[in-house]
Design an enzyme around this catalytic site. Structure first.
Site, PDB file in Angstrom:
ATOM      1  N   ARG A 130      21.646  13.611 -57.063  1.00 26.94           N
ATOM      2  CA  ARG A 130      22.097  12.653 -56.044  1.00 26.94           C
ATOM      3  C   ARG A 130      22.910  11.533 -56.680  1.00 26.94           C
ATOM      4  NH1 ARG A 130      21.736   7.946 -55.936  1.00 26.94           N
ATOM      5  NH2 ARG A 130      19.488   7.855 -56.183  1.00 26.94           N
ATOM      6  N   ARG A 167      23.762   2.330 -52.140  1.00 31.55           N
ATOM      7  CA  ARG A 167      22.350   2.075 -51.827  1.00 31.55           C
ATOM      8  C   ARG A 167      21.949   2.722 -50.510  1.00 31.55           C
ATOM      9  NH1 ARG A 167      23.295  -4.200 -53.346  1.00 31.55           N
ATOM     10  NH2 ARG A 167      23.036  -3.995 -55.612  1.00 31.55           N
ATOM     11  N   GLY A 209      -3.499  17.394 -60.546  1.00 35.26           N
ATOM     12  CA  GLY A 209      -4.338  17.406 -61.741  1.00 35.26           C
ATOM     13  C   GLY A 209      -3.493  17.599 -62.989  1.00 35.26           C
ATOM     14  N   GLU A 268      20.942  -0.134 -59.206  1.00 36.97           N
ATOM     15  CA  GLU A 268      21.599  -0.494 -57.939  1.00 36.97           C
ATOM     16  C   GLU A 268      20.872  -1.651 -57.258  1.00 36.97           C
ATOM     17  OE1 GLU A 268      24.078   1.506 -56.107  1.00 36.97           O
ATOM     18  OE2 GLU A 268      24.277   3.201 -57.474  1.00 36.97           O
ATOM     19  N   HIS A 290      14.269  -3.712 -57.529  1.00 41.52           N
ATOM     20  CA  HIS A 290      13.382  -3.941 -56.400  1.00 41.52           C
ATOM     21  C   HIS A 290      13.241  -5.454 -56.158  1.00 41.52           C
ATOM     22  CE1 HIS A 290      10.021  -2.863 -53.745  1.00 41.52           C
ATOM     23  NE2 HIS A 290       9.401  -3.922 -54.219  1.00 41.52           N
ATOM     24  N   PHE A 342      17.967 -17.255 -56.366  1.00 35.82           N
ATOM     25  CA  PHE A 342      18.627 -16.919 -57.637  1.00 35.82           C
ATOM     26  C   PHE A 342      19.830 -17.805 -57.929  1.00 35.82           C
ATOM     27  CE2 PHE A 342      19.386 -13.829 -54.240  1.00 35.82           C
ATOM     28  CZ  PHE A 342      20.704 -14.087 -53.949  1.00 35.82           C
TER      29      PHE A 342
END
Lengths: 264, 385
Positions: B89, B244, B340, B364, B367, B384
């Site tokens: 992708r 995104r 498992g 990109e 989070h 920021f």
């Protein structure tokens, strides 16, 4: 030149399913383009791409749901599609090869193709007879289980390889017009490109009802009917021999003698 | 395939065909080999032109041979590619959203003529140079400079974490003009003097994807290689919004593949006299996974609706990227756990997806940065700045 490809949407059952009356419960079915027909479409599209002025038309007997499968054919290069359906089909249930051939022959009469390509068989009912029955019905030459095709359109001859049992191949020249039933492996079917999928949305997909084909409900009467649907009981009687190689070999030998695989 | 809320019913025939084609392509061409690619750290480069033939690069754009499918069809394509591997992708995202999109949106007619068709068919590969070694979350602090020189510019600087740089024919490089000028986009052919594209190795995530740097040592590019119709950070940022969007869809594909693998495993794996799927602990995990995946799917579909009618804001995309990737990261871990010991092998997809998601979680826009974008949108205060 015109090529008619018969295309069927087949049902594929999931690994685990329930039976509902005379059929597998539809919840466990997925509908998809018949695998053999995918090769027939590819063969026709390749002939179109290699030749001049070749039209590829597909024909499907199927309900509206089948249109998605039909569009996939259009996306892969079929020029236009015909879907044959009528409420009468839903009432009939199972169509035997002769009845299907009769319906398709009406389309052949309208379209007058030079070549008809079908899959060898359908993945769900596996009759494997519709193509050749159609050839007989419309009085075309035919070749079954074709795994290589070299078409000389000018001379009107299809040179074909036919797959016989035991790895033997038969080479035959068949005069057009003809019906060829196409075996898997004859080519490498392409994926539909996103451009093809877009273009397919504007290609003609015409619905023909029985009237349009000059047929009547009585033409759909089939001499075959399904009487039961059941899962065969598994006979799972595997025998596990335990012990040393000598012991188990002796046990296996006596079993093989008992069931008559070896004598003495 | 999990589609618990029957979103399939909302799709057009065309959208279903796009999805089915992508699914079939991935299944036939890569299902058996993707685990090996991941372990070996290779990308199936032979599929690059094939994916181009099929129209997988920027199919939501029109003209220049591009099919112009719906935003939903584009999203479904991204989901199917990422259900295989995030590397696959990423290839399509970079080529389509980060390279072809800016040329399509901001390029000159000559630039479009030269590149869009070649990039669309996969004949040429592009990459996107924004991030630098010292400038990640704050790209506007970039150190790469474009100094006017005669009828062009001389570029100098280093870009890093660049998907496909080592195999790229061209790069879209974002550089500041002079010391105080605006950020501009430059089309840089990688065979220009002074360009180097070394490969980054030893990644523990997104291994089936080629990553590198773009070194620019006094690289001259002519004026006609500048993207004429955009100036400032909105150039690169608008590309990232496009990419995104694809990630928000793609992450759902990866999570769905983890779910399907875990569900099948739970049904097949017998312990204590029956399949482990009969245990409540496993059922709770499946129920939670299916719920979280379905919610993420709804978010992706809503994003498509907004994008289709031009009402999509970049903050919407931040919300979806942030949520869906975190979801896929979490659920791939649950799926891994359900398998498992078998879950730590490359025979099964969940741990591969799990490690890939560590990249997707922080590329990109990390989070956390997406949290701050949403925080700014919700309070009007930028944390920021």
């Amino acid at each position: 030149m015109k090529i008619l490809v018969t295309v069927k949407e087949v049902a594929e059952a999931e690994d685990d399913f329930d039976i509902d009356g005379l059929d597998i419960d539809e919840r466990y079915l997925e509908f998809d383009l018949n695998e053999w027909d995918e090769y027939a479409i590819e063969e026709a599209v390749q002939i179109k791409e290699d030749g001049d002025d070749v039209e590829v038309v597909s024909v499907t007997i199927g309900p509206e749901r089948a249109e998605e499968t039909i569009r996939m054919g259009l996306a892969k290069g079929v020029d236009r599609a015909i879907r044959v359906w009528d409420d009468a089909f839903a009432d009939v249930g199972m169509l035997d090869p002769k009845t299907k051939a009769d319906v398709l022959s009406a389309v052949v009469e309208d379209e007058q193709p030079d070549l008809v390509l079908t899959g060898v068989q359908a993945g769900d009912d596996s009759f494997g007879a519709t193509g050749v029955t159609l050839a007989e019905t419309i009085d075309f030459e035919w070749g079954a289980v074709v795994n290589a095709l070299d078409l000389d359109a000018g001379a009107g001859v299809a040179s074909v390889h036919r797959e016989l049992e035991g790895g033997i191949e038969e080479l035959t020249d068949i005069e057009l017009p003809a019906v060829l039933t196409i075996q898997t492996g004859i080519n490498e079917p392409r994926y539909a490109s996103l451009r093809g999928i877009r273009q397919a949305q504007s290609k003609p997909l015409d619905l023909h009802e029985l009237d349009d084909l000059g047929l009547e409900e009585s033409d759909l009467e089939s001499p075959l009917s399904r009487t039961a649907m059941y899962e065969p009981e598994s006979e799972g009687d595997a025998t596990v021999f335990e012990g040393s190689a000598e012991e188990t070999a002796t046990e296996l030998a006596s079993l093989l003698r008992d069931v008559g695989v070896v004598e003495g | 395939m999990l589609d618990y809320l029957d979103l399939d019913a909302e799709l057009t025939d065309e959208e279903r065909l796009v999805r089915d084609t992508a699914r079939e392509f991935v299944q036939n061409e890569l299902a058996d080999s993707i685990g090996t690619h991941w372990i070996d750290g290779t990308f199936p480069t032979e599929l690059i032109p094939e994916m181009g033939e099929l129209g997988f690069y920027a199919p939501n754009l029109s003209g220049y041979g591009l099919p112009g499918v719906s935003e939903t069809a584009y999203g479904l394509l991204m989901a199917e590619l990422e259900a295989c591997d995030s590397g696959l992708r990423s290839m399509a995202s970079v080529q389509g959203a980060l390279v072809m999109y800016p040329i399509h949106a901001f390029g000159s007619a000559a630039q479009k003529d030269e590149w869009l068709e070649r990039l669309g068919t996969g004949e040429a590969v592009g990459c996107f140079g924004l991030t630098e070694p010292e400038h990640g979350s704050n790209p506007s602090g970039m150190a790469t400079r474009a100094r006017p020189d005669g009828d062009g510019y001389v570029l100098s600087g280093t870009k890093t974490w660049i998907t496909n740089a080592p195999i790229a024919d061209m790069a879209i490089v974002w550089a500041r003009v002079g010391d105080d000028g605006p950020v501009r986009g430059f089309l840089v052919e990688t065979d220009r003097d002074g360009v180097s594209t070394p490969k980054l190795t030893e990644k523990l995530s997104l291994r089936a994807s080629i990553t590198g740097e773009i070194g620019l040592r006094d690289v001259f590019v002519p004026e006609e290689n500048v993207l004429p119709n955009v100036e400032g950070m909105k150039g690169p940022l608008s590309c990232l919004t496009q990419a995104r969007y694809g990630i928000a869809w793609g992450a759902v594909g990866a999570a769905r593949d983890c779910f399907e693998t875990a569900r099948q495993y739970a049904l097949d794996r017998e312990q204590f006299g029956g399949p482990i799927a009969r245990f409540q602990l496993q059922q709770e995990k499946l129920a939670e996974m299916a719920t979280q995946i379905s919610l993420a799917q709804l978010l992706a579909h809503r994003l498509a609706e907004l994008k289709e009618r031009d009402a999509l804001r970049s903050q919407h995309v931040s919300m979806a990227k942030r949520n869906n990737v975190a979801m896929a990261r979490e659920q791939s871990r649950v799926a891994r756990e359900m398998l498992g010991g078998n879950g730590i092998t490359a025979d099964y997809s969940p741990m591969r997806h799990l490690t890939n998601m560590e990249t997707v979680y922080t590329y990109e826009g990390t989070h956390d940065i997406h949290s701050l974008i949403l925080g700014q949108d919700l309070t009007g205060i930028a944390a920021f700045e």
